[in-house]
Design a protein around this motif. Sequence first.
Motif, PDB file in Angstrom:
ATOM      1  N   ILE A 186     -27.882  47.770 167.294  1.00 13.86           N
ATOM      2  CA  ILE A 186     -28.705  47.416 165.767  1.00 13.86           C
ATOM      3  C   ILE A 186     -30.037  46.658 165.813  1.00 13.86           C
ATOM      4  CG2 ILE A 186     -27.374  46.849 163.394  1.00 13.86           C
ATOM      5  CD1 ILE A 186     -24.955  48.433 164.522  1.00 13.86           C
ATOM      6  N   GLN A 187     -29.376  45.661 165.708  1.00 11.79           N
ATOM      7  CA  GLN A 187     -30.801  44.581 166.016  1.00 11.79           C
ATOM      8  C   GLN A 187     -32.370  45.366 166.664  1.00 11.79           C
ATOM      9  OE1 GLN A 187     -28.767  40.553 166.984  1.00 11.79           O
ATOM     10  NE2 GLN A 187     -30.748  40.032 166.007  1.00 11.79           N
ATOM     11  N   ALA A 188     -31.424  45.601 167.474  1.00 15.23           N
ATOM     12  CA  ALA A 188     -32.865  46.613 168.507  1.00 15.23           C
ATOM     13  C   ALA A 188     -33.709  47.575 167.104  1.00 15.23           C
ATOM     14  CB  ALA A 188     -31.976  47.105 169.746  1.00 15.23           C
ATOM     15  N   ILE A 189     -33.432  48.083 166.406  1.00 20.17           N
ATOM     16  CA  ILE A 189     -33.802  49.370 165.660  1.00 20.17           C
ATOM     17  C   ILE A 189     -34.611  49.105 164.490  1.00 20.17           C
ATOM     18  CG2 ILE A 189     -31.371  50.742 165.574  1.00 20.17           C
ATOM     19  CD1 ILE A 189     -32.020  49.726 162.763  1.00 20.17           C
ATOM     20  N   ILE A 190     -35.199  47.332 164.428  1.00 19.37           N
ATOM     21  CA  ILE A 190     -35.727  46.680 163.538  1.00 19.37           C
ATOM     22  C   ILE A 190     -37.275  46.763 164.153  1.00 19.37           C
ATOM     23  CG2 ILE A 190     -36.178  44.641 162.036  1.00 19.37           C
ATOM     24  CD1 ILE A 190     -33.407  44.042 161.344  1.00 19.37           C
ATOM     25  N   PRO A 191     -37.470  45.792 165.330  1.00 14.50           N
ATOM     26  CA  PRO A 191     -38.939  45.954 165.929  1.00 14.50           C
ATOM     27  C   PRO A 191     -38.974  47.404 166.283  1.00 14.50           C
ATOM     28  CG  PRO A 191     -37.599  44.736 167.131  1.00 14.50           C
ATOM     29  CD  PRO A 191     -36.571  45.177 166.047  1.00 14.50           C
ATOM     30  N   ALA A 192     -38.006  48.493 166.878  1.00 11.35           N
ATOM     31  CA  ALA A 192     -38.359  50.018 167.216  1.00 11.35           C
ATOM     32  C   ALA A 192     -39.379  50.437 165.829  1.00 11.35           C
ATOM     33  CB  ALA A 192     -37.386  49.900 167.439  1.00 11.35           C
ATOM     34  N   MET A 193     -38.513  49.621 164.508  1.00 10.81           N
ATOM     35  CA  MET A 193     -39.590  50.401 163.559  1.00 10.81           C
ATOM     36  C   MET A 193     -40.565  49.933 162.890  1.00 10.81           C
ATOM     37  SD  MET A 193     -36.928  50.853 160.105  1.00 10.81           S
ATOM     38  CE  MET A 193     -35.874  51.254 160.725  1.00 10.81           C
ATOM     39  N   PHE A 194     -41.076  49.217 163.426  1.00  4.00           N
ATOM     40  CA  PHE A 194     -42.509  48.818 163.531  1.00  4.00           C
ATOM     41  C   PHE A 194     -43.457  49.863 162.858  1.00  4.00           C
ATOM     42  CE2 PHE A 194     -41.660  44.007 164.667  1.00  4.00           C
ATOM     43  CZ  PHE A 194     -40.804  43.681 163.044  1.00  4.00           C
ATOM     44  N   GLN A 250     -30.069  45.929 174.062  1.00  5.23           N
ATOM     45  CA  GLN A 250     -31.823  45.733 173.567  1.00  5.23           C
ATOM     46  C   GLN A 250     -32.837  46.785 173.961  1.00  5.23           C
ATOM     47  OE1 GLN A 250     -32.147  41.407 174.240  1.00  5.23           O
ATOM     48  NE2 GLN A 250     -30.699  41.044 172.784  1.00  5.23           N
ATOM     49  N   SER A 251     -31.963  46.735 174.924  1.00  3.24           N
ATOM     50  CA  SER A 251     -32.777  47.375 176.229  1.00  3.24           C
ATOM     51  C   SER A 251     -33.252  49.129 175.671  1.00  3.24           C
ATOM     52  CB  SER A 251     -32.470  47.610 177.448  1.00  3.24           C
ATOM     53  OG  SER A 251     -31.015  48.314 177.132  1.00  3.24           O
ATOM     54  N   LEU A 252     -32.426  49.297 174.421  1.00  2.00           N
ATOM     55  CA  LEU A 252     -32.426  50.793 174.018  1.00  2.00           C
ATOM     56  C   LEU A 252     -33.139  50.846 173.020  1.00  2.00           C
ATOM     57  CD1 LEU A 252     -28.775  51.243 173.403  1.00  2.00           C
ATOM     58  CD2 LEU A 252     -30.112  52.429 175.123  1.00  2.00           C
ATOM     59  N   ALA A 253     -34.014  50.155 172.995  1.00  3.30           N
ATOM     60  CA  ALA A 253     -35.401  49.569 171.984  1.00  3.30           C
ATOM     61  C   ALA A 253     -35.699  50.634 171.862  1.00  3.30           C
ATOM     62  CB  ALA A 253     -35.463  48.573 171.045  1.00  3.30           C
ATOM     63  N   PRO A 254     -36.654  51.148 172.760  1.00  4.12           N
ATOM     64  CA  PRO A 254     -37.667  52.477 173.463  1.00  4.12           C
ATOM     65  C   PRO A 254     -37.262  53.612 172.979  1.00  4.12           C
ATOM     66  CG  PRO A 254     -38.521  51.032 174.918  1.00  4.12           C
ATOM     67  CD  PRO A 254     -36.801  50.282 174.202  1.00  4.12           C
ATOM     68  N   LEU A 255     -35.862  54.039 173.861  1.00  3.37           N
ATOM     69  CA  LEU A 255     -35.785  55.093 173.422  1.00  3.37           C
ATOM     70  C   LEU A 255     -35.107  55.232 171.685  1.00  3.37           C
ATOM     71  CD1 LEU A 255     -32.474  54.893 176.419  1.00  3.37           C
ATOM     72  CD2 LEU A 255     -34.939  56.298 175.966  1.00  3.37           C
ATOM     73  N   ILE A 256     -34.521  54.387 170.876  1.00  2.24           N
ATOM     74  CA  ILE A 256     -34.631  54.295 169.827  1.00  2.24           C
ATOM     75  C   ILE A 256     -36.103  55.000 168.725  1.00  2.24           C
ATOM     76  CG2 ILE A 256     -33.697  53.140 167.333  1.00  2.24           C
ATOM     77  CD1 ILE A 256     -31.855  51.242 169.159  1.00  2.24           C
ATOM     78  N   THR A 257     -36.407  54.367 169.403  1.00  2.00           N
ATOM     79  CA  THR A 257     -38.241  54.462 168.820  1.00  2.00           C
ATOM     80  C   THR A 257     -38.335  56.870 169.375  1.00  2.00           C
ATOM     81  OG1 THR A 257     -39.301  52.494 169.087  1.00  2.00           O
ATOM     82  CG2 THR A 257     -40.733  54.352 168.340  1.00  2.00           C
ATOM     83  N   ALA A 258     -38.050  56.584 170.612  1.00  4.85           N
ATOM     84  CA  ALA A 258     -37.978  58.064 170.960  1.00  4.85           C
ATOM     85  C   ALA A 258     -37.420  59.295 170.334  1.00  4.85           C
ATOM     86  CB  ALA A 258     -38.381  58.621 171.978  1.00  4.85           C
ATOM     87  N   LEU A 259     -36.549  58.772 170.271  1.00  6.68           N
ATOM     88  CA  LEU A 259     -35.403  59.791 169.986  1.00  6.68           C
ATOM     89  C   LEU A 259     -34.888  59.860 168.252  1.00  6.68           C
ATOM     90  CD1 LEU A 259     -33.076  59.409 173.197  1.00  6.68           C
ATOM     91  CD2 LEU A 259     -34.729  61.019 172.775  1.00  6.68           C
ATOM     92  N   VAL A 260     -34.721  58.562 167.253  1.00  3.86           N
ATOM     93  CA  VAL A 260     -34.485  58.837 166.299  1.00  3.86           C
ATOM     94  C   VAL A 260     -35.580  58.189 165.048  1.00  3.86           C
ATOM     95  CG1 VAL A 260     -32.646  57.473 164.867  1.00  3.86           C
ATOM     96  CG2 VAL A 260     -32.223  57.553 167.267  1.00  3.86           C
ATOM     97  N   LEU A 261     -36.113  57.668 165.174  1.00  4.14           N
ATOM     98  CA  LEU A 261     -37.054  56.682 164.075  1.00  4.14           C
ATOM     99  C   LEU A 261     -38.322  57.804 164.104  1.00  4.14           C
ATOM    100  CD1 LEU A 261     -36.392  52.983 164.746  1.00  4.14           C
ATOM    101  CD2 LEU A 261     -35.599  54.318 163.633  1.00  4.14           C
ATOM    102  N   VAL A 262     -38.981  58.077 165.170  1.00  5.76           N
ATOM    103  CA  VAL A 262     -40.287  59.080 164.686  1.00  5.76           C
ATOM    104  C   VAL A 262     -39.490  60.535 164.822  1.00  5.76           C
ATOM    105  CG1 VAL A 262     -42.253  60.160 166.308  1.00  5.76           C
ATOM    106  CG2 VAL A 262     -41.393  58.047 167.089  1.00  5.76           C
ATOM    107  N   LYS A 287     -35.223  56.520 157.232  1.00  5.62           N
ATOM    108  CA  LYS A 287     -34.381  56.875 157.193  1.00  5.62           C
ATOM    109  C   LYS A 287     -33.391  57.205 158.399  1.00  5.62           C
ATOM    110  CE  LYS A 287     -34.132  57.630 152.768  1.00  5.62           C
ATOM    111  NZ  LYS A 287     -35.660  57.326 151.863  1.00  5.62           N
ATOM    112  N   GLY A 288     -33.915  56.884 159.705  1.00  2.00           N
ATOM    113  CA  GLY A 288     -33.074  57.394 160.695  1.00  2.00           C
ATOM    114  C   GLY A 288     -32.495  56.278 160.536  1.00  2.00           C
ATOM    115  N   ALA A 289     -32.677  54.833 160.612  1.00  2.00           N
ATOM    116  CA  ALA A 289     -31.952  54.008 160.370  1.00  2.00           C
ATOM    117  C   ALA A 289     -30.308  54.360 159.978  1.00  2.00           C
ATOM    118  CB  ALA A 289     -32.067  52.645 159.688  1.00  2.00           C
ATOM    119  N   LEU A 290     -29.968  54.506 159.477  1.00  2.00           N
ATOM    120  CA  LEU A 290     -28.942  55.170 158.817  1.00  2.00           C
ATOM    121  C   LEU A 290     -27.906  55.960 159.541  1.00  2.00           C
ATOM    122  CD1 LEU A 290     -29.142  57.207 155.369  1.00  2.00           C
ATOM    123  CD2 LEU A 290     -28.596  54.914 155.741  1.00  2.00           C
ATOM    124  N   TRP A 291     -28.440  56.325 160.811  1.00  2.00           N
ATOM    125  CA  TRP A 291     -27.155  57.358 162.033  1.00  2.00           C
ATOM    126  C   TRP A 291     -26.499  55.395 162.482  1.00  2.00           C
ATOM    127  CZ3 TRP A 291     -26.042  61.973 163.181  1.00  2.00           C
ATOM    128  CH2 TRP A 291     -27.104  62.549 162.392  1.00  2.00           C
TER     129      TRP A 291
END
Length: 407
Positions: free
Chosen positions: A34-42, A155-167, A172-176
């Motif tokens: 969850i914390q990793a979504i913040i820098p991933a959302m930049f 924490q290591s999931l941040a790059p995957l979060i960016t590609a699969l959810v936030l892009v 609003k993808g943070a709601l997941w």
Amino acid sequence: MSQAISLKALPKQGNTSYRILFIIGLCHLLNDAIQAIIPAMFPILERSMGLSFTQLGMIAFALNIVSSVLQPVIGNMTDKKPMPFALPIGLTITLFGIIGLAFAPKYEWIIISVIFIGLGSAIFHPEGSRVAYMAAGPRRGLAQSIYQVGGNSGQSLAPLITALVLVPFGQKGALWFTIAAFLAVCFLAYIAIWYAKNLRLQAANKKAKKKVAAHKPLTKSVKIALAIVLILIFARSWYVSGMTNFYAFYAIENYEFSISGAQTMLFVFLLAGAIGTFFGGPLADKFGRKTVIFLSLALSCPFSILIPFVPASIAFVFLALTGFILMLSFSVTVVYAQELVPGKIGMMSGLTVGFAFGMGAIGSIALGYLSDWVGINQTMMFTGLLPLIGFLTLSLPSDQKIAEWNE
């Protein structure tokens, strides 16, 4: 049945409660993902709100500084009066922060939302570490590794979060991730019941040794050793911060990688670090805490120093080796500090892990300024030298010496 539970609750006695350890490790993964979504959302926030790099840096700083400052404070409070149900309450606060992040209409609301997430994290970490300590039985190193590898995996999931959810979904993808937070709250409610039952059994059995130890004044030798441990954490945290925040820019500039290619190299570094975190505890149980801390930092030095000077294919291998070796010491430093100051389990966990968060936040700002001043190449060269500080480990007291101090 109650006797078995009592034994599990007490360090260095009875059996290791793997069920509890794996559940708290999973909750740590969910919390840190969850914390990793913040820098991933930049990148999303930069485009949608037109935020500057300074504003993005302040968002990261707000998240980490709240968590780092409050962790030892909350840890000290719960050492005096354990609060089992603080765990699900903390993740509930995080849940509200995620909802705020998803719907924040402007910069100021983003800051408020990440403060909520940082507060929830500050509550979770010291109490989560205490649960790992209680469930450890005789295997403290392994227990702390299972707990910490969950966090590093998240924490290591941040790059995957960016590609699969936030892009694809944007802000609003943070709601997941409200699903992840809700699951964590449910799991932690179960943990809290187990935790509270163990506290009652401890009180009934009058196991007061830890309480007596908590009131012993710290000797000069212990204070010096604790200061050295914090310096080692500083070196490791600044190195990891430098790599996670700026190595992608280095790879893009020097290897002509795409953003996704650079993120792949970063993912390998973080994933290898998560694996190293797991193996560090069992190795420390077998060979000693000080030995693993020293070898972790010392053996990573050749690779960290050479990474900026080698071709991309070799850098890929060196990143994996550096991440794995360096993070062997992550959970071990927590256990070492807890044994330095027995009876202050929550405070030592909050101090060591919280200090790492704080140093990471300060490192992001300092290394970003250095990159603007001297360039990304020179910054990566400087960052590669930081593990050399690990040779200070040689001046730490041995595990046997600490055991003698605590008798």
